[in-house]
Write a protein that holds these residues in place. Structure first.
Motif, PDB file in Angstrom:
ATOM      1  N   TRP A   4       6.275 -12.636   3.421  1.00 19.42           N
ATOM      2  CA  TRP A   4       7.157 -11.632   4.018  1.00 19.42           C
ATOM      3  C   TRP A   4       7.651 -12.101   5.380  1.00 19.42           C
ATOM      4  CZ3 TRP A   4       7.670  -7.507   0.759  1.00 19.42           C
ATOM      5  CH2 TRP A   4       6.652  -7.280  -0.166  1.00 19.42           C
ATOM      6  N   ASP A   5       8.903 -11.858   5.681  1.00 21.07           N
ATOM      7  CA  ASP A   5       9.445 -11.989   7.033  1.00 21.07           C
ATOM      8  C   ASP A   5       9.491 -10.564   7.572  1.00 21.07           C
ATOM      9  OD1 ASP A   5      11.285 -11.937   9.237  1.00 21.07           O
ATOM     10  OD2 ASP A   5      12.125 -13.837   8.553  1.00 21.07           O
ATOM     11  N   PRO A  33      13.353  -6.397   4.536  1.00 18.43           N
ATOM     12  CA  PRO A  33      12.684  -5.398   3.689  1.00 18.43           C
ATOM     13  C   PRO A  33      12.134  -5.945   2.378  1.00 18.43           C
ATOM     14  CG  PRO A  33      15.050  -5.162   3.490  1.00 18.43           C
ATOM     15  CD  PRO A  33      14.809  -6.232   4.538  1.00 18.43           C
ATOM     16  N   LYS A  34      12.520  -7.162   1.964  1.00 19.05           N
ATOM     17  CA  LYS A  34      12.054  -7.737   0.702  1.00 19.05           C
ATOM     18  C   LYS A  34      11.289  -9.021   0.969  1.00 19.05           C
ATOM     19  CE  LYS A  34      15.612  -5.825  -2.190  1.00 19.05           C
ATOM     20  NZ  LYS A  34      16.430  -6.028  -3.355  1.00 19.05           N
ATOM     21  N   SER A  35      10.402  -9.363   0.051  1.00 18.13           N
ATOM     22  CA  SER A  35       9.613 -10.590   0.225  1.00 18.13           C
ATOM     23  C   SER A  35      10.520 -11.816   0.156  1.00 18.13           C
ATOM     24  CB  SER A  35       8.512 -10.675  -0.833  1.00 18.13           C
ATOM     25  OG  SER A  35       9.057 -10.750  -2.128  1.00 18.13           O
ATOM     26  N   LEU A  36      10.093 -12.865   0.862  1.00 21.63           N
ATOM     27  CA  LEU A  36      10.842 -14.121   0.854  1.00 21.63           C
ATOM     28  C   LEU A  36      10.626 -14.878  -0.444  1.00 21.63           C
ATOM     29  CD1 LEU A  36       9.969 -15.352   4.458  1.00 21.63           C
ATOM     30  CD2 LEU A  36      12.115 -14.316   3.691  1.00 21.63           C
ATOM     31  N   ARG A  37       9.377 -14.853  -0.921  1.00 24.55           N
ATOM     32  CA  ARG A  37       9.047 -15.543  -2.164  1.00 24.55           C
ATOM     33  C   ARG A  37       7.680 -15.094  -2.669  1.00 24.55           C
ATOM     34  NH1 ARG A  37       6.361 -20.846  -1.356  1.00 24.55           N
ATOM     35  NH2 ARG A  37       5.757 -20.964   0.826  1.00 24.55           N
ATOM     36  N   GLN A  82       5.614   1.443  11.260  1.00 27.59           N
ATOM     37  CA  GLN A  82       6.808   0.704  11.624  1.00 27.59           C
ATOM     38  C   GLN A  82       7.605   0.234  10.415  1.00 27.59           C
ATOM     39  OE1 GLN A  82       7.901   0.338  14.799  1.00 27.59           O
ATOM     40  NE2 GLN A  82       6.231   1.714  15.279  1.00 27.59           N
ATOM     41  N   MET A  83       6.922  -0.230   9.373  1.00 30.60           N
ATOM     42  CA  MET A  83       7.579  -0.777   8.191  1.00 30.60           C
ATOM     43  C   MET A  83       6.601  -0.734   7.041  1.00 30.60           C
ATOM     44  SD  MET A  83       9.411  -4.473   7.710  1.00 30.60           S
ATOM     45  CE  MET A  83      11.001  -4.014   8.352  1.00 30.60           C
ATOM     46  N   SER A  84       7.119  -0.723   5.850  1.00 34.24           N
ATOM     47  CA  SER A  84       6.291  -0.687   4.662  1.00 34.24           C
ATOM     48  C   SER A  84       6.886  -1.625   3.621  1.00 34.24           C
ATOM     49  CB  SER A  84       6.242   0.755   4.149  1.00 34.24           C
ATOM     50  OG  SER A  84       5.702   0.824   2.878  1.00 34.24           O
ATOM     51  N   PHE A  85       6.044  -2.466   3.005  1.00 35.70           N
ATOM     52  CA  PHE A  85       6.473  -3.365   1.940  1.00 35.70           C
ATOM     53  C   PHE A  85       5.853  -2.866   0.636  1.00 35.70           C
ATOM     54  CE2 PHE A  85       6.173  -6.170   5.746  1.00 35.70           C
ATOM     55  CZ  PHE A  85       7.528  -6.433   5.880  1.00 35.70           C
ATOM     56  N   THR A  86       6.658  -2.736  -0.402  1.00 35.08           N
ATOM     57  CA  THR A  86       6.171  -2.068  -1.613  1.00 35.08           C
ATOM     58  C   THR A  86       6.396  -2.847  -2.902  1.00 35.08           C
ATOM     59  OG1 THR A  86       8.268  -0.888  -1.836  1.00 35.08           O
ATOM     60  CG2 THR A  86       6.531   0.210  -0.584  1.00 35.08           C
ATOM     61  N   GLU A  87       6.478  -4.147  -2.848  1.00 30.70           N
ATOM     62  CA  GLU A  87       6.781  -4.926  -4.054  1.00 30.70           C
ATOM     63  C   GLU A  87       5.571  -5.222  -4.938  1.00 30.70           C
ATOM     64  OE1 GLU A  87       9.123  -8.431  -3.401  1.00 30.70           O
ATOM     65  OE2 GLU A  87      10.329  -7.415  -1.893  1.00 30.70           O
TER      66      GLU A  87
END
Length: 140
Positions: free
Chosen positions: A48-49, A53-57, A12-17
């Motif tokens: 993450w929210d 697509p980007k982290s909140l903090r 569904q989604m991918s976070f890559t930071e």
């Protein structure tokens, strides 16, 4: 067969930071916001929210490699564990509440390299496993 709904093979989604491997992830819902928290071996936690697509903090939790990461489901606390033989308890602003290096008792020995953490779902109680033969419980 199977129980309940089946997961599809669709991402569904991918976070890559994160720049290093992820130790653990935890869903939470503090203040009515639904967030995912992740902790990496570099000692960094990200908030993450799921709609963004980007982290909140970010929080820099520790400088030594973080080998365990846990977030309480109902109380805004984070626990981190290190190969360098310590546990750290922090609030969600990153303020350290406690650092634990020794088992309880008169001749309390140094805890082992922390390998896993689990918060009790309803109480302020943390279980920690390490490379020594102990399971330790910590409460307020």
């Amino acid at each position: 067969g199977g129980y309940g709904r089946q997961f599809n093979d669709v991402q569904q989604m991918s976070f890559t930071e994160h720049s290093s491997w992820i130790v653990n992830t935890k869903f939470t819902s503090f203040g009515g916001r639904f967030e995912l928290l992740s902790g990496s071996i570099s000692g960094e936690a990200k908030f993450w929210d799921l709609r963004l697509p980007k982290s909140l903090r970010n929080l820099d939790i520790q400088r030594s490699p973080m080998t365990a990461f846990g977030v309480h489901a109902k109380i805004p606390l984070i626990a981190s564990g290190a190969h360098a033989q310590f546990l750290k308890i922090l609030d969600l602003d990153g303020d350290t509440k406690n650092v634990i290096r020794y088992h309880e008792g008169f001749l309390g020995q140094r805890i082992g390299a922390v390998s896993c953490l689990a918060w009790h779902p309803n109480r302020l109680l943390l279980a920690a496993g390490a490379t020594d033969p102990f399971i330790s419980l910590y409460s307020q």
